[in-house]
Enzyme design. Sequence first.
Site, short mmCIF file in Angstrom:
data_model
loop_
_atom_site.label_atom_id
_atom_site.label_comp_id
_atom_site.label_asym_id
_atom_site.label_seq_id
_atom_site.Cartn_x
_atom_site.Cartn_y
_atom_site.Cartn_z
N GLU A 49 0.52 -1.10 0.02
CA GLU A 49 -0.14 -0.01 -0.18
C GLU A 49 0.89 1.48 -0.15
O GLU A 49 0.50 2.12 0.27
CB GLU A 49 -1.01 -0.12 1.64
CG GLU A 49 -2.21 -0.68 0.72
CD GLU A 49 -3.27 -0.49 1.52
OE1 GLU A 49 -3.78 0.41 2.17
OE2 GLU A 49 -4.37 -2.29 1.99
N HIS A 271 -2.14 -1.45 9.98
CA HIS A 271 -1.44 -3.14 10.85
C HIS A 271 -0.48 -2.71 10.89
O HIS A 271 0.50 -1.70 11.66
CB HIS A 271 -0.95 -3.45 9.09
CG HIS A 271 -2.63 -3.62 8.19
ND1 HIS A 271 -2.35 -4.82 7.68
CD2 HIS A 271 -3.14 -2.75 7.52
CE1 HIS A 271 -3.38 -4.65 6.84
NE2 HIS A 271 -3.29 -3.54 6.46
#
Length: 421
Positions: A49, A271
């Site tokens: 990402e 995350h």
Amino acid sequence: MSTQSDLVLTIFTLNVWGIAFVSKDRSQRIEAIAAALSSGRYDVVCLQEVWVADDYEKIKHVTRSVLPYSHYFYSGVTGSGLCIFSRWPIEDIMFHQWPVNGYVHKIFHGDWFGGKGVGLCHISTNGIHINIYTTHLHAQYDAHDDEYLAHRAVQAFDTAQFIRLTADGAHLSVLAGDLNTHPGNLCHQLIQHCAQLEDTFHKQPAENQTGTFDCSRNSYAVKSNVMKNPKGERIDYILYRAGLNAQVDVMEYSMPLQSRVPEQEFSYSDHEGIAATIRVTPQSPEISMPSCYIKDRGAIAATLKAGITTCSDALNKLAHDKVWYFGVAGSLLVSLFSIPAFTEIPVTYSRTYQLTLVGTSGVIFFAMVMATIWNRMEYNGILGGQMRMQVVLDRVTDGDVEKTSITTASSNTLTQPFIES
């Protein structure tokens, strides 16, 4: 380096959540991530990402003294979001884009625009060859209705096949990334069993085993989810496989980043980053080629059968969707021709009618595209994945002994992890 023959390396992976204009505190977090990676603790870093080119360049610039070699996997409209940084030279690079990647009209999901796939960088140091793979499977988005399960299953299987077909020349192969699947779920089993990968997580002490997403230590975790499950979900992995003539041992697994960015109230990402330290010991050349299917054929077969069934269900749904889209387009076309034929449109409503006509025409065009071009693309992508699974299943089940083990393994459901051999 521990000795001249052994290699000890530390691998780090993180989904950085770097969506422009959407991800909170992105610029500050990218700076903090770059600073953390510049510590010299890691030999290989896999990031997901990284959607903004400047963010990649910033990390590359800050870490150039300790991780001088890097590669960004460009793909799709926005780029794959995947990149790898290495202490050692990257000798070969390859990227495999998946045939199914979500839907173009679901803009807020965005996976299609990234042209997602699995990236490979081949690294060599002191005669030891290492394949580093990184990937980011399609997200689920809805916990109760997983409309992307078939897409993710095809992605998982293709990733496993990509690893299996490219890993034999390496002493060590490592897959690090966000797999968007829990341990024991179908997509996790497809990757782990079909590519014969081991999980570095098992080196973590039981009392310290924490998930990598929506866990209590993360500032961006959804509070309601943390209340239900403080440890969070484990969807990020570092999986490995020993290759030709090599012994591989996991020395340590950890979450090396602090729960908050120094002097800030937020975490590095939504995350958690994970790291694994691995020792590679080359062996004397006694085996000509490693076998991919020497362990637990029953588990592999049961996983493939579940994957094939998932694809079949998706293909049946596509057939119904095709009829539905054609029905919508046909009904609206009939309405467009019927209204002026049987009803006189007052002059005062002519502009409204024209706007309605334009809007309806747009819906008809969209429905026709979804019923024809897009339906066929998705159908072919899932059918191709199903056929590839069938080829491997036929190979695994070739023989009476294997077929007997399949019958036993198939009686188990995929809601629980398979027992490893």
